[in-house]
Write an enzyme that holds these catalytic residues in place. Structure first.
Site, PDB file in Angstrom:
ATOM      1  N   LEU A  17       0.830  -1.202   0.000  1.00  0.00           N
ATOM      2  CA  LEU A  17       0.000   0.000   0.000  1.00  0.00           C
ATOM      3  C   LEU A  17       0.867   1.256   0.000  1.00  0.00           C
ATOM      4  O   LEU A  17       0.556   2.244  -0.663  1.00  0.00           O
ATOM      5  CB  LEU A  17      -0.934   0.002   1.215  1.00  0.00           C
ATOM      6  CG  LEU A  17      -1.993   1.094   1.169  1.00  0.00           C
ATOM      7  CD1 LEU A  17      -2.911   0.922  -0.030  1.00  0.00           C
ATOM      8  CD2 LEU A  17      -2.808   1.127   2.442  1.00  0.00           C
ATOM      9  N   SER A 439      16.854  15.137  11.184  1.00  0.00           N
ATOM     10  CA  SER A 439      17.051  14.372   9.955  1.00  0.00           C
ATOM     11  C   SER A 439      16.961  15.276   8.736  1.00  0.00           C
ATOM     12  O   SER A 439      16.238  16.267   8.727  1.00  0.00           O
ATOM     13  CB  SER A 439      16.014  13.263   9.857  1.00  0.00           C
ATOM     14  OG  SER A 439      14.721  13.798   9.930  1.00  0.00           O
ATOM     15  N   TRP A 567       7.333   3.728  21.482  1.00  0.00           N
ATOM     16  CA  TRP A 567       7.281   3.286  20.094  1.00  0.00           C
ATOM     17  C   TRP A 567       7.835   1.880  19.900  1.00  0.00           C
ATOM     18  O   TRP A 567       8.152   1.475  18.787  1.00  0.00           O
ATOM     19  CB  TRP A 567       8.001   4.295  19.181  1.00  0.00           C
ATOM     20  CG  TRP A 567       7.218   5.577  19.071  1.00  0.00           C
ATOM     21  CD1 TRP A 567       5.975   5.823  19.576  1.00  0.00           C
ATOM     22  CD2 TRP A 567       7.626   6.783  18.423  1.00  0.00           C
ATOM     23  NE1 TRP A 567       5.580   7.102  19.276  1.00  0.00           N
ATOM     24  CE2 TRP A 567       6.569   7.716  18.576  1.00  0.00           C
ATOM     25  CE3 TRP A 567       8.776   7.180  17.727  1.00  0.00           C
ATOM     26  CZ2 TRP A 567       6.646   9.008  18.053  1.00  0.00           C
ATOM     27  CZ3 TRP A 567       8.838   8.462  17.203  1.00  0.00           C
ATOM     28  CH2 TRP A 567       7.779   9.362  17.369  1.00  0.00           C
ATOM     29  N   ASP A 605      15.320  13.488  21.757  1.00  0.00           N
ATOM     30  CA  ASP A 605      13.957  13.621  21.239  1.00  0.00           C
ATOM     31  C   ASP A 605      12.960  12.874  22.112  1.00  0.00           C
ATOM     32  O   ASP A 605      13.155  11.712  22.431  1.00  0.00           O
ATOM     33  CB  ASP A 605      13.874  13.024  19.822  1.00  0.00           C
ATOM     34  CG  ASP A 605      14.609  13.874  18.801  1.00  0.00           C
ATOM     35  OD1 ASP A 605      14.638  15.104  18.971  1.00  0.00           O
ATOM     36  OD2 ASP A 605      15.149  13.298  17.835  1.00  0.00           O
ATOM     37  N   GLU A 611       1.732  11.105  24.012  1.00  0.00           N
ATOM     38  CA  GLU A 611       0.833  10.004  23.667  1.00  0.00           C
ATOM     39  C   GLU A 611       0.878   8.882  24.702  1.00  0.00           C
ATOM     40  O   GLU A 611       0.004   8.018  24.708  1.00  0.00           O
ATOM     41  CB  GLU A 611       1.177   9.450  22.290  1.00  0.00           C
ATOM     42  CG  GLU A 611       2.429   8.617  22.290  1.00  0.00           C
ATOM     43  CD  GLU A 611       2.884   8.265  20.889  1.00  0.00           C
ATOM     44  OE1 GLU A 611       2.778   9.115  20.005  1.00  0.00           O
ATOM     45  OE2 GLU A 611       3.347   7.146  20.702  1.00  0.00           O
ATOM     46  N   HIS A 700       5.176  17.905   7.120  1.00  0.00           N
ATOM     47  CA  HIS A 700       4.526  16.725   6.544  1.00  0.00           C
ATOM     48  C   HIS A 700       3.842  17.041   5.231  1.00  0.00           C
ATOM     49  O   HIS A 700       3.231  16.178   4.629  1.00  0.00           O
ATOM     50  CB  HIS A 700       3.545  16.119   7.547  1.00  0.00           C
ATOM     51  CG  HIS A 700       4.259  15.388   8.628  1.00  0.00           C
ATOM     52  ND1 HIS A 700       4.728  16.019   9.753  1.00  0.00           N
ATOM     53  CD2 HIS A 700       4.632  14.095   8.731  1.00  0.00           C
ATOM     54  CE1 HIS A 700       5.354  15.136  10.506  1.00  0.00           C
ATOM     55  NE2 HIS A 700       5.306  13.964   9.919  1.00  0.00           N
ATOM     56  N   CYS A 732       9.393  19.610  12.626  1.00  0.00           N
ATOM     57  CA  CYS A 732       9.865  18.252  12.883  1.00  0.00           C
ATOM     58  C   CYS A 732      11.031  17.949  11.950  1.00  0.00           C
ATOM     59  O   CYS A 732      11.459  18.813  11.176  1.00  0.00           O
ATOM     60  CB  CYS A 732       8.688  17.292  12.637  1.00  0.00           C
ATOM     61  SG  CYS A 732       8.910  15.694  13.388  1.00  0.00           S
TER      62      CYS A 732
HETATM   63  N1  GLN Z   1      15.405  13.798  15.258  1.00  0.00           N
HETATM   64  C1  GLN Z   1      14.281  13.181  14.637  1.00  0.00           C
HETATM   65  C2  GLN Z   1      14.223  13.562  13.166  1.00  0.00           C
HETATM   66  O1  GLN Z   1      14.602  14.659  12.841  1.00  0.00           O
HETATM   67  C3  GLN Z   1      12.996  13.584  15.292  1.00  0.00           C
HETATM   68  C4  GLN Z   1      11.801  12.975  14.644  1.00  0.00           C
HETATM   69  C5  GLN Z   1      10.499  13.163  15.387  1.00  0.00           C
HETATM   70  O2  GLN Z   1      10.340  13.989  16.192  1.00  0.00           O
HETATM   71  N2  GLN Z   1       9.527  12.380  15.149  1.00  0.00           N
HETATM   72  O3  GLN Z   1      13.767  12.795  12.342  1.00  0.00           O
HETATM   73 ZN    ZN Z   2       9.051  15.640  15.436  1.00  0.00          ZN
END
Ligand code: GLN
Ligand code: ZN
Length: 761
Positions: A17, A439, A567, A605, A611, A700, A732
């Site tokens: 998918l 990242s 996670w 992080d 959550e 995103h 992010c």
């Molecule tokens: N350091 C991670 C990144 O930049 C943080 C990702 C996240 O917060 N989900 O991908």
């Molecule tokens: Zn993030």
């Protein structure tokens, strides 16, 4: 007694998918080709559930992006800003993905809808938007089509699954605060009636309405909405069997409400809340069937048949076998598809696990046990015993070390104001320092390099040079864009949790254990099976290399203990708080190693802190206490000059802002852009004490933020927070974006920061 399934993984055995969606977005395949992939996955899923002996098999649990967005499409809840997209395409699919991902083509520039975590899971849904006086209408007929498709394949009526009307409203948000979205229930119900009518005409007998809000604290108004909604549905459709489905917790105070609703079956989660069985059995009316959620739909451990058997027997004695269904606790969406694929896994560990397919087999086994198959029970007891006594799980040194943790371990040497001064001397940052979250784009080349190395197709030296070359480029790029604090780009990481899971003792990584996080983003949660410890450096070499290439500070980049816990599939034989403590000590060791290697800024992080909150408020404080403690344990072993950052995203943080402050990170970068800066409201009443970077754009979405937009964002932040405490960064990490988008967006971001420095200095 019937065997009931609530939902099945939808991503396909080879993650088809994901590939299909991404190819569709890139215009490589047509809508029809995407639909074919979807249809094939559904067919395989139904066959598997039929094979596993399920009596009630769900349909419409499949989704191309998100099942809440599916409901929005079903009821025609399409925000006005997408009207141009729907005018352009007559197909539903483009509109659907535009809502999920934003749309920036042919002169249109429309933001994506907000994304929020699905209760306390790591699944994210697209938040419905509601406005006063809103009217709904049947728009997408997906549910009907899938019902017809399923029934044809199954040779019997499938059980359509939809988020219940009340939960659907509660999951959303009002776009203006002048009304309460529950007022829209009547209009919403009209669409549910249309859907029910058609389903009934086509031979549907059971409809599963998911109402997970019934396990949360409800307002009087919500309770009334529940009573009203189910009375109306029943009045109009006395012949349809409604299965009211709750999960992720116990009904607690809402038990009388739930059992008062005129439905044919009630599903309860007995994995998360086994204690609710007695309360429910005591008052459940005679005409309601009880579906017992006894096989864990959220974790991968093999079911303890004896425990489940006891629960079934208890229910049988009280209400009789005919009124019982057995089922997984919730949709199997949250576990991987098939343990059978894991041929590389240590057999001793594999024996303790079950994925979606195996879980259905467990439901079947439990049925057989009730019918007298003691052999199955006996075999299962042996496995349970080997697991609890296994030397793979217990590490004496780790246990002793956690016992030694005292208050000195969870405090920085000085208070923040002292640290801030020392750090300002050390770094001499300008106003509004700019940085990213860690990242950078994970190109095909990088991913191929990693997988080639993993499969033995690339020698360590070649791999190392390859990653270093990527780091070189990233550093050069950041110099060009002119950021203040650099990152190394995380090219060596497939995933921020899996990477550490691979390196820590007591954790194992599966090969195909994928679960959907949001849209086409899937994660492969590590399995924490035993006591956790660190035996070697995990990140130091890469960060050190990156730092050697620039004079700007490079952030050491770690994942925090709560996020690793949250996670992962966590062991269920000790409290989560204990496991968090063990991970925190391991991360603390890595922090020290980075500091010793000359790294001056370390980011830990914790996107998953929020959550992890229990669904009931009364349990919040206990969780927050140990979660904050775990973060502090990981982060406070450093000198005052070492700047600790943390990062959080995709949650509502306002109600836990005090605890976030208690984490005492020197700097927090935090998502705020996609949720329209709601975060800033928190700072009106609460003086957040440390430095903070509310994200200035949504990463995103492929959409490029404009300079003015970012400036406005910073201005707004500056109106509620002290200017000298404000950082400028995206929401992010940027791994899901491409370099072109990243470059344009970040240039706009640093331009905006520079423009504002001139104004504020
Ligand atoms: N350091 C991670 C990144 O930049 C943080 C990702 C996240 O917060 N989900 O991908
Ligand atoms: Zn993030």
């Amino acid at each position: 007694m019937q065997k009931n399934n609530l939902g099945f993984p939808r991503i396909g055995i080879n993650r088809q998918l994901k590939k299909a969606c991404e190819q569709f977005w890139a215009e490589i395949i047509t809508p029809k080709e995407l639909h074919n992939v979807g249809s094939l996955i559904r067919t395989q899923n139904w066959a598997a559930q039929l094979d596993a002996g399920m009596d009630l098999i769900p349909c419409n649990d499949f989704s191309y992006y998100d099942h809440v967005l599916d409901v929005s499409l079903m009821v025609g809840n399409i925000p006005l800003r997408y009207a141009k997209v729907s005018a352009k395409y007559d197909a539903e699919l483009e509109l659907y993905f535009a809502m999920a991902r934003g749309y920036q083509e042919d002169g249109l520039d429309i933001k994506a809808m907000e994304m929020t975590k699905w209760f306390d899971t790591n699944y994210h849904y697209i938040t419905p938007e509601f406005y006063k006086g809103q009217k709904f209408r049947l728009f997408s007929r997906k549910i009907i089509k899938e019902f017809e498709e399923a029934s044809l394949i199954l040779g019997k009526a499938a059980k359509p699954v939809i988020v219940g009307p009340v939960s659907y409203l509660l999951l959303g948000k009002e776009i203006n605060a002048t009304f309460n979205r529950l007022e829209l229930l009547d209009s919403l119900l009209e669409v549910y009636y249309d859907v029910f009518r058609e389903l009934e005409d086509k031979g549907c007998q059971w409809i599963q309405l998911d109402e997970p809000f019934l396990v949360t604290d409800l307002t009087e108004q919500s309770k009334k909405a529940y009573s009203y909604c189910y009375k109306e549905l029943h009045k109009r459709f006395p012949e349809i069997n409604i299965m009211l489905t709750t999960y992720f917790g116990g009904l607690k105070d809402n038990t009388p409400l739930a059992i008062s609703l005129p439905v044919q079956a009630l599903h309860i989660d007995l994995v998360k809340a086994p204690e609710q069985l007695d309360a429910v059995l005591n008052i459940i009316p005679e005409d309601i069937i009880l579906s017992l959620g006894i096989v864990d739909g959220r974790n991968i451990w093999k079911n303890d048949y004896l425990k489940s058997f006891d629960l079934i027997v208890k229910a049988m004695k009280k209400i009789g076998e005919e009124r019982i269904m057995i089922a997984p606790s919730c949709s199997l969406l949250h576990v991987p598809l098939d343990l059978g694929l894991e041929t590389g896994l240590d057999l001793r560990l594999k024996m303790w696990m079950a994925f979606a397919k195996q879980k259905l087999k467990e439901v079947n086994d439990l049925y057989a046990i009730v019918k007298g198959n003691t052999e199955l029970l006996y075999k299962n007891q042996k496995v349970m015993q080997t697991r609890s006594q296994s030397a793979l799980i217990h590490d004496k040194l780790v246990k002793e070390r956690t016992e030694r943790v005292d208050e000195n371990y969870i405090k920085r040497k000085s208070i923040f104001s002292v640290r801030q001064e020392k750090q300002q001397k050390e770094f001499n940052f300008p106003l509004f320092p700019t940085t990213t979250i860690g990242s950078f784009p994970q190109t095909k080349k990088v991913r191929q390099m990693r997988s080639k190395f993993k499969n033995g197709g690339l020698a360590w030296d070649e791999y190392k040079n390859g990653i270093c070359a990527e780091i070189d480029d990233a550093i050069r790029f950041q110099e060009e864009v002119d950021l203040d604090v650099f990152v190394h780009g995380e090219f060596e990481r497939n995933d921020m949790v899996e990477y550490f899971g691979e390196k820590l003792n007591g954790i194992v990584i599966t090969n195909y254990g994928w679960v959907q996080s949001y849209g086409s983003r899937y994660v492969k949660p590590p399995v924490i099976f035993g006591d956790v410890s660190r035996s070697a450096d995990m990140t130091v070499q890469w960060i050190k290399y990156a730092q050697s290439k620039t004079n700007k500070p490079v952030k050491g980049m770690l994942t925090g203990p709560v996020t690793i816990l949250q996670w992962s599939f966590v062991r269920d034989d000790q409290p989560r708080s204990e496991t968090a403590l063990q991970i925190a000590l391991a991360i603390r060791d890595e922090v020290s190693a980075l500091e010793s290697a000359g790294i001056k800024i370390i980011q830990i992080d914790e996107p998953a802190i929020r959550e992890g909150l229990p669904l009931c408020k009364s349990e919040w404080q206990d969780y927050l206490n140990w979660a904050v403690r775990a973060f502090r344990l990981a982060s406070s072993g450093v000198n005052d000059e070492t700047q600790i950052h943390t990062h959080m995203c995709y949650s509502k943080f306002n109600d836990i802002i005090h605890s976030i402050a208690e984490m005492d990170a020197d700097v927090i970068t935090i998502e705020s852009s996609r949720s329209q800066l709601k975060l800033l409201d928190a700072f009106i009443d609460f003086k957040y004490p440390n430095e903070i970077g509310p994200g200035v754009y949504d990463i995103h979405s492929p959409r490029i933020p404009l300079v003015e937009e970012i400036e406005e964002h910073i201005q707004k932040t500056a109106s509620v927070l002290p200017v000298r405490n404000i950082w400028v960064n995206p929401d992010c990490g940027l791994k899901t974006r491409n370099w072109e988008e990243t470059s344009k967006a970040l240039r706009n971001m640093t331009d905006a920061a520079k423009n504002l420095r001139r104004i504020f200095q």
